[in-house]
Design an enzyme around this catalytic site. Structure first.
Site, PDB file in Angstrom:
ATOM      1  N   GLU A 174       0.812  -1.218   0.000  1.00  0.00           N
ATOM      2  CA  GLU A 174       0.000   0.000   0.000  1.00  0.00           C
ATOM      3  C   GLU A 174       0.846   1.269   0.000  1.00  0.00           C
ATOM      4  O   GLU A 174       0.361   2.356   0.288  1.00  0.00           O
ATOM      5  CB  GLU A 174      -0.931  -0.016   1.211  1.00  0.00           C
ATOM      6  CG  GLU A 174      -1.893  -1.195   1.225  1.00  0.00           C
ATOM      7  CD  GLU A 174      -3.114  -1.000   0.345  1.00  0.00           C
ATOM      8  OE1 GLU A 174      -3.674   0.106   0.327  1.00  0.00           O
ATOM      9  OE2 GLU A 174      -3.519  -1.963  -0.340  1.00  0.00           O
ATOM     10  N   HIS A 250      -4.614   1.796   7.309  1.00  0.00           N
ATOM     11  CA  HIS A 250      -3.203   2.022   6.999  1.00  0.00           C
ATOM     12  C   HIS A 250      -2.499   2.526   8.246  1.00  0.00           C
ATOM     13  O   HIS A 250      -3.122   3.134   9.129  1.00  0.00           O
ATOM     14  CB  HIS A 250      -3.029   3.092   5.901  1.00  0.00           C
ATOM     15  CG  HIS A 250      -3.449   2.646   4.548  1.00  0.00           C
ATOM     16  ND1 HIS A 250      -4.191   3.446   3.699  1.00  0.00           N
ATOM     17  CD2 HIS A 250      -3.240   1.495   3.879  1.00  0.00           C
ATOM     18  CE1 HIS A 250      -4.418   2.801   2.569  1.00  0.00           C
ATOM     19  NE2 HIS A 250      -3.854   1.623   2.653  1.00  0.00           N
ATOM     20  N   CYS A 369      -2.875  11.474   3.569  1.00  0.00           N
ATOM     21  CA  CYS A 369      -3.238  10.604   2.450  1.00  0.00           C
ATOM     22  C   CYS A 369      -2.990  11.290   1.118  1.00  0.00           C
ATOM     23  O   CYS A 369      -2.687  10.640   0.118  1.00  0.00           O
ATOM     24  CB  CYS A 369      -4.712  10.212   2.528  1.00  0.00           C
ATOM     25  SG  CYS A 369      -5.075   8.858   3.665  1.00  0.00           S
TER      26      CYS A 369
END
Length: 446
Positions: A174, A250, A369
């Site tokens: 990721e 995450h 993000c």
């Protein structure tokens, strides 16, 4: 030689919508089917970029993906003209159409993992796009992400690009959302921290039970090998399975690092103290700050709701650190109180700047993000495609571009509109000229 951390923020794409595609992301699911504003989302992102630029930081821009992803829809058996493909997909498989229209590439913390030249064996900056295998809509991104990164960092004297890892959950990667780097200064060799959720080849190892662990240990180890990192400067930390099941999809939703500081929640990791001892040993001499947020001051649920840890921690030209937080943190009594006390504590963090990124937050992405961190020296900055580095002129030009091409409001049902496809392609074709990217999108390569 001077050294910098350059934030490359993702431009929000013209199909920004709330389809609720991300299982395990509480905000994404809770806002599913709401109307979105692509124009407002893009402008909020641009305002954040401009604010960091105005604080004296170097700021870059990453282009979004082509959406709807017509090539994938055709690969899945939908045929005919573009309008016919969209109509068939909307009728027969609306969930697939929504996935192929996702604007999720805006969250560029998931675009790639980057190791700076100070850490790598060949003295170049290494890039590996994330494969994002856990979510279908995100797994469509890596090839185009790789082309965009190569168009920005296009000097092989300074930059080394790798293909994304195999498209399998055993190597689920990721990107930088599960990677951070601790160093005394950006140009000095540092300790790279890879945070993983599970071990793919060890079924007996701890793992979450409710939500998926998107990053595997094996993927993190592969990235470290590809980037030529020394074992003595790498630490692998496991994320607490219980916080993944609480919506921490995450690591950057439960911890964030910058230079010699790691800002984290008390419940973030497995075997925390032993791992911190390893970090201290590998970090060597120099001051290192571990700032723990106690659960009795900010619960995991409140941290997820406000994205306290999906903030950016940046070093300002003055040398002090600042937190770039979403306004949701300011609106929470517990988090606002904590941050007010934090700047008075004995840590490098001395300022908090609140930013409105609500369009992104409603889909589960905060300030961190939206950015991909790249540590560069001045020679490497000079080798970056200059059209992708933000200044006042580019900021104004991109705002004008958004006004020209983006819809004020978008509903999930609008994703089947052939006009949206043409609007998006026109926008991206113009954007590649503004950013000097060349042809990076499938429709440009046909």
């Amino acid at each position: 030689m001077k050294h910098f951390e350059v934030n490359f923020d993702g431009l929000v794409g013209p199909t920004h919508n709330y389809a609720g595609l991300s299982f395990g992301n509480v905000a994404s699911l809770s806002n599913a089917a709401s109307a979105s504003s692509p124009r407002q989302a893009a402008k909020q992102g641009l305002m954040k970029m401009k604010a960091l630029h105005d604080l004296g930081l170097k700021q870059g821009v990453l282009a979004p993906q082509e959406r709807p992803d017509m090539a994938t829809l055709r690969r899945l058996g939908f045929s005919g003209t573009d309008a016919q493909v969209l109509a068939k997909a909307a009728k027969e498989a609306p969930a697939i159409l929504a996935a192929c229209c996702s604007a999720s590439s805006m969250w560029t913390a998931n675009a790639a993992t980057i190791s700076p030249s100070a850490d790598t064996s060949d003295g170049r900056v290494h890039f590996t796009p994330a494969n994002l295998t856990n979510k279908f809509h995100r797994s469509l991104e890596p090839a185009v992400t790789g082309r965009i990164l190569q168009a920005i960092f296009n000097d092989d004297r300074h930059f080394q690009h790798h293909k994304h890892l195999p498209d399998n959950d055993h190597f689920g990667d990721e990107g930088a959302a599960n990677h951070t780097r601790l160093c005394s200064h950006y140009g000095h060799a540092g300790v790279e921290l890879f945070v993983y959720g599970r071990e793919a080849f060890n079924a007996a190892a701890p793992a979450p039970k409710k939500y998926p662990a998107r990053q595997t240990l094996e993927a993190s180890q592969a990235i470290a090998r590809l980037h030529g990192l020394d074992d003595d400067t790498v630490v692998y930390l496991q994320q607490n399975p219980d916080v993944i099941d609480a919506g921490v999809f995450h690591n950057d939703v439960i911890s964030v690092g910058n230079q010699n500081l790691l800002f984290y929640h008390q419940d973030a990791f497995v075997d925390t103290q032993a791992k911190f001892a390893e970090i201290r040993r590998k970090f060597g001499d120099g001051e290192l700050h571990f700032v723990e947020v106690p659960r009795d001051q900010v619960s995991v649920a409140e941290a997820v709701k406000t994205y306290l840890f999906n903030t950016q921690v940046v070093t300002l030209p003055s040398g002090i650190m600042a937190i770039i937080a979403p306004t949701e943190c300011e609106e929470s009594d517990a988090v606002r109180t904590y941050l007010a006390s934090l700047v008075e504590q004995d840590s490098p963090i001395k300022e908090v700047h609140y930013m409105d990124v609500k369009q992104s937050m409603r889909n589960g992405g905060g300030p961190a993000c939206l950015r991909l961190r790249v540590a560069l020296n001045d020679e490497e900055v000079a080798a970056v495609n200059p059209s992708c580095l933000l200044d006042d002129a580019l900021f104004n030009r991109l705002n004008t571009w958004v006004d020209k091409h983006y819809r004020e409001e978008l509903h999930v049902a609008d994703l089947a509109d052939p006009a949206l496809l043409m609007e998006s392609r026109d926008a991206l074709d113009e954007l590649t000229q503004i950013l000097g990217l060349g042809s990076v999108y499938p429709f440009q390569l046909d």
